[in-house]
Write a protein that holds these residues in place. Structure first.
Motif, short mmCIF file in Angstrom:
data_model
loop_
_atom_site.label_atom_id
_atom_site.label_comp_id
_atom_site.label_asym_id
_atom_site.label_seq_id
_atom_site.Cartn_x
_atom_site.Cartn_y
_atom_site.Cartn_z
N LEU A 143 0.85 -1.20 0.00
CA LEU A 143 0.00 0.00 0.00
C LEU A 143 0.89 1.25 0.00
O LEU A 143 1.55 1.51 1.00
N PRO A 144 0.90 2.02 -1.09
CA PRO A 144 1.56 3.32 -1.02
C PRO A 144 0.63 4.25 -0.23
O PRO A 144 -0.47 4.53 -0.68
N LYS A 145 1.05 4.71 0.95
CA LYS A 145 0.11 5.44 1.82
C LYS A 145 0.39 6.92 1.78
O LYS A 145 1.43 7.40 2.28
N GLY A 146 -0.52 7.66 1.17
CA GLY A 146 -0.43 9.12 1.13
C GLY A 146 -0.66 9.70 2.52
O GLY A 146 -1.38 9.12 3.33
N PHE A 147 -0.04 10.86 2.76
CA PHE A 147 -0.09 11.38 4.13
C PHE A 147 -1.12 12.48 4.35
O PHE A 147 -1.34 12.88 5.48
N GLY A 148 -1.74 12.97 3.27
CA GLY A 148 -2.85 13.90 3.47
C GLY A 148 -3.92 13.20 4.27
O GLY A 148 -4.54 13.78 5.18
N SER A 149 -4.13 11.93 3.97
CA SER A 149 -5.13 11.14 4.70
C SER A 149 -4.55 10.54 5.98
O SER A 149 -5.22 10.52 7.01
N GLU A 150 -3.29 10.08 5.91
CA GLU A 150 -2.67 9.49 7.10
C GLU A 150 -2.70 10.49 8.27
O GLU A 150 -2.95 10.11 9.43
N ASN A 151 -2.47 11.77 7.94
CA ASN A 151 -2.45 12.83 8.96
C ASN A 151 -3.78 12.98 9.69
O ASN A 151 -3.83 13.53 10.79
N MET A 152 -4.86 12.54 9.08
CA MET A 152 -6.19 12.73 9.66
C MET A 152 -6.64 11.51 10.46
O MET A 152 -7.78 11.43 10.92
N SER A 153 -5.75 10.52 10.62
CA SER A 153 -6.08 9.29 11.32
C SER A 153 -6.03 9.52 12.83
O SER A 153 -5.35 10.43 13.31
N ARG A 154 -6.75 8.68 13.59
CA ARG A 154 -6.82 8.87 15.04
C ARG A 154 -6.88 7.53 15.76
O ARG A 154 -7.36 6.55 15.20
N LEU A 155 -6.48 7.57 17.02
CA LEU A 155 -6.65 6.40 17.87
C LEU A 155 -7.33 6.83 19.18
O LEU A 155 -6.89 7.80 19.80
N TYR A 156 -8.40 6.17 19.51
CA TYR A 156 -9.14 6.46 20.75
C TYR A 156 -8.97 5.30 21.72
O TYR A 156 -9.05 4.15 21.31
N MET A 157 -8.74 5.60 22.97
CA MET A 157 -8.80 4.57 24.00
C MET A 157 -10.12 4.80 24.74
O MET A 157 -10.19 5.53 25.72
N LEU A 158 -11.19 4.19 24.22
CA LEU A 158 -12.53 4.36 24.81
C LEU A 158 -12.65 3.50 26.06
O LEU A 158 -11.91 2.54 26.25
N THR A 159 -13.62 3.84 26.89
CA THR A 159 -13.94 2.96 28.02
C THR A 159 -14.93 1.91 27.52
O THR A 159 -15.71 2.17 26.59
N PRO A 160 -14.94 0.72 28.13
CA PRO A 160 -15.87 -0.33 27.69
C PRO A 160 -17.32 0.16 27.68
O PRO A 160 -18.12 -0.28 26.84
N ALA A 161 -17.66 1.07 28.59
CA ALA A 161 -19.05 1.55 28.67
C ALA A 161 -19.50 2.25 27.39
O ALA A 161 -20.70 2.33 27.10
N LYS A 162 -18.57 2.75 26.60
CA LYS A 162 -18.94 3.47 25.37
C LYS A 162 -19.55 2.53 24.33
O LYS A 162 -20.38 2.94 23.52
N GLY A 163 -19.09 1.27 24.32
CA GLY A 163 -19.72 0.25 23.49
C GLY A 163 -19.77 0.57 22.01
O GLY A 163 -19.01 1.39 21.50
N VAL A 164 -20.72 -0.08 21.33
CA VAL A 164 -20.86 0.07 19.87
C VAL A 164 -21.16 1.52 19.50
O VAL A 164 -20.63 2.05 18.53
N GLU A 165 -21.98 2.16 20.30
CA GLU A 165 -22.33 3.57 20.03
C GLU A 165 -21.07 4.43 20.02
O GLU A 165 -20.89 5.30 19.15
N GLY A 166 -20.19 4.18 20.98
CA GLY A 166 -18.94 4.93 21.07
C GLY A 166 -18.01 4.66 19.90
O GLY A 166 -17.32 5.57 19.43
#
Lengths: 280, 176
Positions: A143-166
């Protein structure tokens, strides 16, 4: 024990890099045609799609990179544990293939030191992710990965209570915040579960799937469908010009996680989805 | 039908452009992205002269692929403009007339576009081959050590864009 030479792998990666930078995946091209049909004539979004579909033809005819951001070279390698690789160290073979392909086919060298910003000048190192799997085959996805999109990526550490909705909210919010910047319509590779690091890897791996495919778990496929509908209701549209289609697909992969957590990683991919695969 | 617009821009041509217009640009423009902008501002901070004039120019936020045999330039679509937002008002104050990139701009840039009577065009992100083919002539005019991030002067023909932010404050990214 099956022996595969590093030359075989190097040549395969060289050819994958070449093909990947010149063409969209077939499922992406189909999705762009469908998206173009979903926008009214004379809209700015329609103009964007017409330009992009024409561009795909131009790239193929003229052997030009479909997008100038020929990306950070990402290679996912599933290596059967009954394979022995002879020759170069695998990372060296992959780097050599990337350096040769990016030179020979006039692709942009987009990799630099994070502090000095000095370009490595040959688009190496590649991001090589290896997974040991049963069997005696090697499966490669480039995968040649462009960074205009890579820059907009995120990681969330949700709590289990957030569930599918979260989870759905995290995906939709990531695309909303990215707005026009990552070249929408986007594709979301989503990792759900695992640890901080494996969750991000799952998000990347999800992007090797076909657009339009669904996770085989029905409850996960339902998350993919709900997130896609909610993203398209945002109205961001192609290039942020407004429109009915803001994402071409949401692709989720899961792994078991800790009882205390719910990691969710969203790897944003632009509409220029490039991924080539081979089994050795 | 797209409007045909000549580069460099004039006060008159900028005045008549409205957000949402599709245009075909022909003429000369400069490229500049992250590293070039940083360097331009470092030169200005030191009170030195830039190696090229900005007055009346249009900057394209882009870093091309190398030119294949027989072509002026390789694939060359726009990069995300927002990364240049912290630099753009300063360059507009120095006479920069047009910017070409992709994606929305900050409030400060939107205000500077109106104040300095300039324009921001959106090129179609991802259409690198189309834009590369519309470049007839290309030369590096500053910072060659930055490779694809150097400042290039391009001569372009029928370069397709949408007017994204106009000199009256019209903005294609702001929809009610």
């Amino acid at each position: 024990m099956r022996i595969i030479s590093s030359e075989t792998i190097e040549q395969a990666v060289y050819e994958l890099a070449h093909r990947a930078c010149l063409r969209l995946t077939p499922s992406c091209l189909r999705a762009l045609h469908a998206a173009a049909d979903a926008e009214p004539a004379d809209s700015a979004a329609k103009f964007a799609y017409e330009t992009l579909l024409q561009n795909a033809q131009t790239a193929a005819m003229e052997n030009m990179a479909i997008c100038q951001d020929t990306g950070y070279a990402v290679l996912l390698a599933e290596i059967g544990q009954d394979v022995r690789i002879e020759g170069k160290w695998l990372q060296t073979a992959v780097n050599d293939a990337v350096a040769r392909a990016y030179h020979d086919f006039h692709f942009r060298k987009s990799v630099c030191d994070p502090i000095t910003r000095v370009n490595t000048a040959d688009n190496t190192p590649a991001a090589l992710h290896t997974e040991l799997v049963p069997g005696d085959r090697i499966r490669l996805a480039f995968l040649p990965k462009g960074f205009g999109s890579e820059n907009m990526s995120r990681l969330y550490m949700l709590t289990p209570a957030k569930g599918v909705e979260g989870i759905v909210e995290a995906i939709v919010e990531t695309v909303r915040q990215a707005g026009s910047k990552p070249c929408p319509p986007v594709v979301c590779g989503v990792g759900i579960g695992g640890t901080f690091d494996t969750c991000a890897f799952l998000a990347k791996k999800a992007l090797t799937r076909e657009i339009g495919s669904h996770n085989e778990r029905e409850d996960v496929a339902a998350i993919e469908r709900e997130a896609l509908d909610k993203i398209n209701a945002l109205g961001i549209g192609a290039q942020g010009f407004g429109g009915n289609i803001t994402a071409l697909g949401v692709l989720c992969e899961t792994a078991p996680t800790h009882i205390a957590g719910l990691p969710v990683a969203i790897n944003i991919q632009c509409h220029c989805m490039r991924c080539e695969k081979i089994d050795l | 039908m797209p409007k045909k617009i000549a580069l460099p821009l004039t006060e008159g041509s900028v005045e008549n452009l409205r957000a949402g217009d599709s245009v075909l640009l022909s003429g000369t423009l400069l490229t500049g992205r992250d590293c070039a902008h940083k360097r331009i501002c470092e030169i200005l901070d030191r009170g030195e002269a830039l190696p090229f004039a900005l007055q009346g120019q249009t900057i394209y936020y882009a870093g091309p692929c190398p030119a294949p045999q027989g072509k002026a330039c390789g694939s060359c679509g726009p990069t995300t403009s927002a990364r240049m937002d912290s630099f753009a008002p300063r360059l507009l104050r120095l006479g920069l007339k047009g910017m070409i990139g992709k994606g929305e701009r900050s409030e400060e840039v939107c205000n500077a576009i109106v104040r300095e009577h300039a324009v921001y065009f959106a090129a179609i992100g991802g259409a690198g081959a189309t834009y590369g083919n519309s470049i007839l002539y290309s030369e590096i005019i500053a910072f060659p050590d930055l490779l694809s991030e150097a400042v290039y002067r391009f001569t372009v023909q029928d370069f397709p864009c949408i007017v994204a932010i106009d000199c009256k404050g019209g903005n294609i990214y702001r929809r009610s």
